[in-house]
Design a protein around this motif. Structure first.
Motif, PDB file in Angstrom:
ATOM      1  N   VAL A  78       0.870  -1.191   0.000  1.00  0.00           N
ATOM      2  CA  VAL A  78       0.000   0.000   0.000  1.00  0.00           C
ATOM      3  C   VAL A  78       0.903   1.236   0.000  1.00  0.00           C
ATOM      4  N   ARG A  86      -2.554  11.884   1.673  1.00  0.00           N
ATOM      5  CA  ARG A  86      -3.649  12.565   2.373  1.00  0.00           C
ATOM      6  C   ARG A  86      -4.686  13.098   1.384  1.00  0.00           C
ATOM      7  N   ARG A  91      -7.471   5.342   0.764  1.00  0.00           N
ATOM      8  CA  ARG A  91      -8.780   4.977   1.336  1.00  0.00           C
ATOM      9  C   ARG A  91      -9.641   4.331   0.228  1.00  0.00           C
TER      10      ARG A  91
HETATM   11  C1  COA Z   1       0.451   5.278   4.430  1.00  0.00           C
HETATM   12  C2  COA Z   1       0.059   5.899   3.126  1.00  0.00           C
HETATM   13  C3  COA Z   1      -0.167   4.769   2.128  1.00  0.00           C
HETATM   14  C4  COA Z   1      -1.228   6.702   3.344  1.00  0.00           C
HETATM   15  O1  COA Z   1      -1.632   7.218   2.112  1.00  0.00           O
HETATM   16  P1  COA Z   1      -2.632   8.479   2.042  1.00  0.00           P
HETATM   17  O2  COA Z   1      -2.735   8.830   0.606  1.00  0.00           O
HETATM   18  O3  COA Z   1      -2.188   9.546   2.959  1.00  0.00           O
HETATM   19  O4  COA Z   1      -3.998   7.870   2.577  1.00  0.00           O
HETATM   20  P2  COA Z   1      -5.429   8.526   2.443  1.00  0.00           P
HETATM   21  O5  COA Z   1      -5.316   9.993   2.127  1.00  0.00           O
HETATM   22  O6  COA Z   1      -6.258   7.717   1.527  1.00  0.00           O
HETATM   23  O7  COA Z   1      -5.968   8.371   3.924  1.00  0.00           O
HETATM   24  C5  COA Z   1      -6.796   7.294   4.323  1.00  0.00           C
HETATM   25  C6  COA Z   1      -7.273   7.537   5.725  1.00  0.00           C
HETATM   26  O8  COA Z   1      -6.198   7.372   6.661  1.00  0.00           O
HETATM   27  C7  COA Z   1      -5.960   8.568   7.385  1.00  0.00           C
HETATM   28  N1  COA Z   1      -4.516   8.656   7.540  1.00  0.00           N
HETATM   29  C8  COA Z   1      -3.613   9.021   6.609  1.00  0.00           C
HETATM   30  N2  COA Z   1      -2.382   8.898   7.122  1.00  0.00           N
HETATM   31  C9  COA Z   1      -2.518   8.451   8.390  1.00  0.00           C
HETATM   32  C10 COA Z   1      -1.618   8.126   9.435  1.00  0.00           C
HETATM   33  N3  COA Z   1      -0.303   8.279   9.274  1.00  0.00           N
HETATM   34  N4  COA Z   1      -2.121   7.655  10.595  1.00  0.00           N
HETATM   35  C11 COA Z   1      -3.438   7.498  10.786  1.00  0.00           C
HETATM   36  N5  COA Z   1      -4.360   7.788   9.832  1.00  0.00           N
HETATM   37  C12 COA Z   1      -3.888   8.271   8.658  1.00  0.00           C
HETATM   38  C13 COA Z   1      -6.551   9.678   6.524  1.00  0.00           C
HETATM   39  O9  COA Z   1      -6.962  10.769   7.318  1.00  0.00           O
HETATM   40  C14 COA Z   1      -7.768   8.953   5.933  1.00  0.00           C
HETATM   41  O10 COA Z   1      -8.808   8.806   6.881  1.00  0.00           O
HETATM   42  P3  COA Z   1     -10.355   8.971   6.472  1.00  0.00           P
HETATM   43  O11 COA Z   1     -10.541   8.267   5.153  1.00  0.00           O
HETATM   44  O12 COA Z   1     -11.096   8.333   7.582  1.00  0.00           O
HETATM   45  O13 COA Z   1     -10.540  10.447   6.356  1.00  0.00           O
HETATM   46  C15 COA Z   1       1.164   6.856   2.587  1.00  0.00           C
HETATM   47  O14 COA Z   1       1.467   7.789   3.603  1.00  0.00           O
HETATM   48  C16 COA Z   1       2.434   6.143   2.190  1.00  0.00           C
HETATM   49  O15 COA Z   1       2.612   5.773   1.016  1.00  0.00           O
HETATM   50  N6  COA Z   1       3.356   5.926   3.144  1.00  0.00           N
HETATM   51  C17 COA Z   1       4.606   5.205   2.899  1.00  0.00           C
HETATM   52  C18 COA Z   1       4.366   3.726   2.654  1.00  0.00           C
HETATM   53  C19 COA Z   1       3.648   3.013   3.793  1.00  0.00           C
HETATM   54  O16 COA Z   1       3.992   3.139   4.948  1.00  0.00           O
HETATM   55  N7  COA Z   1       2.621   2.225   3.414  1.00  0.00           N
HETATM   56  C20 COA Z   1       1.814   1.459   4.331  1.00  0.00           C
HETATM   57  C21 COA Z   1       2.278   0.052   4.373  1.00  0.00           C
HETATM   58  S1  COA Z   1       1.319  -0.943   5.484  1.00  0.00           S
END
Ligand code: COA
Length: 389
Positions: A78, A86, A91
């Motif tokens: 993911v 964000r 999601r």
């Molecule tokens: C983790 C990651 C995939 C999140 O992606 P993103 O585009 O920010 O996610 P989204 O915008 O779709 O957010 C989804 C939900 O999670 C929440 N969220 C985002 N980051 C968060 C965090 N660090 N902690 C808790 N909640 C979080 C958002 O508010 C959103 O909540 P909602 O739908 O209830 O409003 C991204 O930061 C990333 O690529 N990180 C590096 C790789 C990684 O760690 N991947 C996960 C492997 S398990």
């Protein structure tokens, strides 16, 4: 934003760069991609025009849930582009994967989270993290004097891969929580051949296996999951580790989370460490995707009608022990308790006592007599996922 599936041929250009950026040192070569190990996986990406902004992978796996091996959707890989985070793309991707998994008949899902609060939003509940156990090999040498029938043989993992996977399959039939990747996805372990395998046999039958590496002279025998059908098999493998007493300083491995390594032998010198931080969390999470899909799992006694508040498993369900296995029916009766999807999953996986559910806000309230009935129907049991993915 458009979400569509990404074929194995497209992945090196579409989803892999996002995953390389998210999970490896960069800029740099990243990890290699070989489509042979990924064709079983479903990859979805969110696009802005031609550009992929985020991606997520679903691996078709299996998992033992209270005695029955069910179809499990493993969620992995993911990642979102840094400038697109964000934005709600992940999601949307995870929601779509879970809806697809339900439509395809998957009963449960599991993943290894980077942060539990992120995946709690998707209905996942934490499972126990197995302790990483560090043992002084000198304290295992008495096992070499024990009169244990059987033998342990030593191999490059490629040569013992089928034995290890067969044992994993057999343990999955009997052990709650044990998950397995599909054959193609798992085969890179054999092809990469980057580990050793110790295989224990009694009367010719494989009873235990430990995949491990040696980190250096006076370093560590760094093992993975300790796969053993019983204490005898475990002792054979620990005896094998003891033979390294003059070569390495520590033995590390991961036993079943309910195991008590301090009781494995007299005078054993062992540390069992479980670490949990908001990020860098290794404890897996899991959730139920289908309540009818749980029919036939082993349960205790009695019955209870619960309303589940969850986008995937929502509804009122009568859950009943039919001679020790679960019978499920949609119900019009007044529910005795309201559970979130997490609450239901925590009971099914056996990881939280019903009294914990209001504390964790996985049930608004739970009268003591209903908690007693849920406890009788879903007795505690400790899951062990085993499989990394
Ligand atoms: C983790 C990651 C995939 C999140 O992606 P993103 O585009 O920010 O996610 P989204 O915008 O779709 O957010 C989804 C939900 O999670 C929440 N969220 C985002 N980051 C968060 C965090 N660090 N902690 C808790 N909640 C979080 C958002 O508010 C959103 O909540 P909602 O739908 O209830 O409003 C991204 O930061 C990333 O690529 N990180 C590096 C790789 C990684 O760690 N991947 C996960 C492997 S398990």
């Amino acid at each position: 934003m458009i979400i569509r599936s990404v074929s194995p041929e497209e992945r090196p250009a579409v989803s892999l760069p996002l995953q390389q950026y998210a999970f490896t040192a960069s800029p740099g070569p990243g990890f290699p991609f070989d489509p042979r190990y990924h064709h079983e996986n479903a990859v979805l990406a969110a696009f802005d025009g031609e550009r992929a902004l985020a991606c997520a992978t679903r691996i078709p796996m299996t998992q033992n849930v209270r005695g029955r091996v069910l179809a499990m959707a493993g969620v992995a890989g993911v990642a979102a582009a840094p400038d697109a985070r964000r934005g709600g793309h992940v999601r949307a991707l995870v929601d779509r994967h879970l809806a697809d998994a339900v439509a395809e008949g998957f009963a449960v899902s599991a993943l290894y989270p980077f942060r539990t609060s992120f995946y709690e939003r998707f209905g996942y509940v934490s499972l126990p993290e197995p302790a990483r156990v560090t043992i002084d090999p000198a304290s295992l040498t008495p096992l070499l004097r024990a009169d244990l029938p059987g033998e342990v043989t030593w191999h490059p993992v490629a040569d013992a891969y089928d034995d290890v996977r067969d044992l994993h399959t057999r343990l999955q039939r009997t052990t709650h929580g044990v998950a397995m990747r599909p054959a193609g996805n798992a085969a890179w372990v054999r092809e990469a051949n980057e580990s050793w395998a110790a295989v224990a046999r009694v009367a010719g039958e494989v009873v235990g296996a430990l995949v491990y590496k040696i980190t250096g002279h006076h370093g560590e025998l760094a093992g993975g999951p300790l796969l053993a059908v019983d204490p005898h098999a475990r002792a054979l493998l620990l005896g094998f580790a003891a033979r390294h007493v003059d070569q390495i300083d520590t033995v590390t491995l991961t036993p079943h989370p309910a195991d008590r390594p301090e009781l494995w032998s007299t005078d054993i010198a062992v540390t069992a460490a479980v670490r949990s931080t908001p990020t860098d969390v290794f404890a897996p999470m899991a959730r139920v995707l289908s309540v009818p899909g749980l029919a036939g799992i082993d349960v205790g006694t009695g019955e209870v009608t619960v309303a589940v508040d969850d986008p995937l498993t929502g509804g009122t369900w009568r859950l009943r022990s039919d001679g020790g296995t679960l019978a499920v029916a949609a119900s019009d009766a007044e529910p005795e308790a309201v559970l979130t999807g997490h609450g239901l999953s925590a009971l099914v996986y056996g990881v939280l006592d019903p009294a914990e559910l209001p504390v964790r806000r996985f049930a608004p309230t739970l009268p003591a007599p209903v908690a007693d009935r849920l406890r009788a129907l879903f007795p505690p049991v400790t899951p062990w996922l085993v499989e990394p993915f």
